[in-house]
Design a protein around this motif. Structure first.
Motif, mmCIF file in Angstrom:
data_model
loop_
_atom_site.group_PDB
_atom_site.id
_atom_site.type_symbol
_atom_site.label_atom_id
_atom_site.label_comp_id
_atom_site.label_asym_id
_atom_site.label_seq_id
_atom_site.Cartn_x
_atom_site.Cartn_y
_atom_site.Cartn_z
ATOM 1 N N ALA A 190 0.823 -1.210 0.000
ATOM 2 C CA ALA A 190 0.000 0.000 0.000
ATOM 3 C C ALA A 190 0.861 1.265 0.000
ATOM 4 C CB ALA A 190 -0.924 0.004 1.224
ATOM 5 N N LEU A 191 2.065 1.148 0.586
ATOM 6 C CA LEU A 191 2.983 2.289 0.596
ATOM 7 C C LEU A 191 3.769 2.417 -0.714
ATOM 8 C CD1 LEU A 191 4.393 2.046 4.246
ATOM 9 C CD2 LEU A 191 2.856 3.794 3.342
ATOM 10 N N GLY A 192 3.578 1.418 -1.628
ATOM 11 C CA GLY A 192 4.209 1.513 -2.946
ATOM 12 C C GLY A 192 5.523 0.789 -3.096
ATOM 13 N N ILE A 193 5.821 -0.188 -2.260
ATOM 14 C CA ILE A 193 7.095 -0.909 -2.366
ATOM 15 C C ILE A 193 7.174 -1.659 -3.695
ATOM 16 C CG2 ILE A 193 6.299 -3.057 -1.252
ATOM 17 C CD1 ILE A 193 9.033 -3.071 0.235
ATOM 18 N N GLN A 194 8.373 -1.728 -4.248
ATOM 19 C CA GLN A 194 8.597 -2.405 -5.527
ATOM 20 C C GLN A 194 9.655 -3.496 -5.343
ATOM 21 O OE1 GLN A 194 6.831 -1.623 -8.320
ATOM 22 N NE2 GLN A 194 5.708 -0.115 -7.068
ATOM 23 N N ASP A 195 9.690 -4.449 -6.297
ATOM 24 C CA ASP A 195 10.709 -5.504 -6.240
ATOM 25 C C ASP A 195 12.106 -4.884 -6.190
ATOM 26 O OD1 ASP A 195 8.762 -7.367 -6.324
ATOM 27 O OD2 ASP A 195 9.194 -8.129 -8.328
ATOM 28 N N GLY A 196 12.923 -5.403 -5.276
ATOM 29 C CA GLY A 196 14.287 -4.899 -5.149
ATOM 30 C C GLY A 196 14.445 -3.820 -4.108
#
Length: 429
Positions: A409-415
């Motif tokens: 929900a906070l926008g975390i992305q792979d890596g």
């Protein structure tokens, strides 16, 4: 001494720790892990004892603990489970969480035995953590912590009918006439300092009646022994208000009924709504030629649906008619006993189980997210992240607690980086 209230501390047993050990046998130079599991901690159990009628046993002892589970041993030996502790209480005892006053259990009706605190789970020995990549785990799981809880025990008398009234209006005299009870009778205020129970045997079905000690104004605020007495009528289905119709001590019977109802409503509004009947007592002592006090009571209360019976507890006049009317009232009411529902479950308040945590995006480092809180720190304390199984448990924990959902929900992305106290992980969905 009648004891109907006690405050005690109860503690379940701690789970035994898992054991770390390795096989050491002749001709087996590199034996695998063989640490056994810890034993389960003992439960705290409450049980109804028909031979008890007070809580006096809990007035002089403050703390009651179940036994801890034993640590696991070598050669896959399972630790011994801790012994339960069984606390005997009289029927009608309500167990409450001391701080909130919420009901944990009501030991009445069909509830004769209940586990209030469960013992801690035993920890796994290191034999559970061997994997293809870690064949000699030097880690075992600690046992689950004990639960300690302060509880309030309250004995609420189980009776169908409650006798209420101011001191010296004749409650004890009536009870002794209509039941097998032998209450102390004397002309003193607060004569009755404990509830007296008696069984009224009648054709077609009897009932249990309780002489509740005399009320005084301010009882609902704890004046005198108000709260000590009022709790005993919380289970009653019908209330008989006894008043001194002859005004032997100068009391106004009509005013007395209004004052008693005000005290009942102030303590618990439901009590004032229970079916009522008025027993205008001491008619044998009415000599005044002025206004008939019985007629005055009837004019005041019968329009409200509260019948008035003229009786004399001393001579027995009018008592039979009163009892038959009460029996009829009881038959028209639901037959099940009043049982207080559970409001507080100790298992939902286990140490550390509901501690808060936070998931935030770092303001100092780009593409970095922080997960913190005492619950996370506690979980890391008993999880071996170096083992494949331990790391899988850790991932499942993050998922089950909604932490991964909050990160997304906070926008975390792979890596991106996730920091949890001193640990750092790369996030991949």
């Amino acid at each position: 001494m009648f004891a109907d209230r006690a405050r005690i501390i109860i503690r379940s047993g701690k789970g035994g720790d898992g054991h770390v050990s390795f096989r050491r046998e002749l001709f087996v130079p590199d034996g695998g892990p063989d640490g056994g599991d810890g034993g389960k901690g003992g439960d705290v159990i409450f049980e109804v004892d028909e031979g008890l009628n007070t809580l006096i046993d809990y007035r002089h002892r403050r703390k009651f603990s179940a036994q801890d589970g034993q640590e696991g041993g070598k050669r896959r030996c399972h630790g011994r489970n801790g012994e339960d502790i069984v606390l005997k209480v009289p029927q009608g005892t309500v167990i409450k969480e001391a701080k909130s006053g919420q009901v944990i259990a009501d030991m009445s009706g069909d509830n004769r035995r209940q586990v209030i605190l469960k013992g801690g789970r035993g920890g796994n020995g290191n034999m559970h953590y061997a994997t293809s990549t870690m064949q000699a785990p030097k880690y075992a799981q600690p046992g689950q912590e004990a639960i300690e809880l302060e509880v309030l025990l309250e004995l609420k008398v189980i009776a169908d009918v409650g006798l209420v009234g101011f001191p010296n209006v004749g409650k004890s005299t009536l009870l002794s006439r209509v039941t097998n009870a032998n209450p102390k009778i004397a002309n003193y205020h607060f004569t009755t300092l404990s509830p007296n129970l008696g069984v009224v045997d009648m054709e077609g079905g009897g009932f249990v009646i309780a002489d509740i000690p005399g009320l005084i104004e301010g009882a609902s605020e704890g004046v005198g022994l108000g709260h000590e007495f009022l709790r005993h009528i919380e289970r009653t289905k019908v209330m008989i208000h006894i008043v001194d119709a002859a005004s032997v001590e100068g009391r106004d019977p009509v005013d007395d009924i209004h004052k008693i109802n005000a005290e009942l409503a102030a303590y618990n509004e439901e009590l004032a709504k229970r079916p009522q009947v008025i027993a205008a007592n001491k008619t044998d002592a009415i000599y005044a030629e002025e206004e008939d006090p019985i007629a005055r009571l009837r004019r005041e209360f019968e329009p409200q649906g509260i019948p008035v019976f003229a009786i004399s507890a001393v001579t027995g006049a009018g008592v039979k008619e009163l009892l038959y009317h009460v029996q009829k009232m009881l038959r028209a009411l639901p037959q099940e006993a009043t049982v207080f529902e559970q409001e507080y479950d100790p298992q939902l308040h286990l140490p550390g189980e509901n501690l808060p945590f936070t998931v935030t995006k770092s303001s100092e480092e780009e593409n970095t997210y922080l997960v913190e809180g005492p619950r996370i720190e506690k979980m890391l304390g008993y999880t071996n992240l170096e083992s494949e199984k331990g790391f899988q448990f850790f991932q499942n924990f993050l998922k089950d607690q909604g932490i991964l959902e909050q990160l997304e929900a906070l926008g975390i992305q792979d890596g991106d980086t996730v920091r949890i106290y001193g640990l750092q992980f790369d996030y991949y969905k």
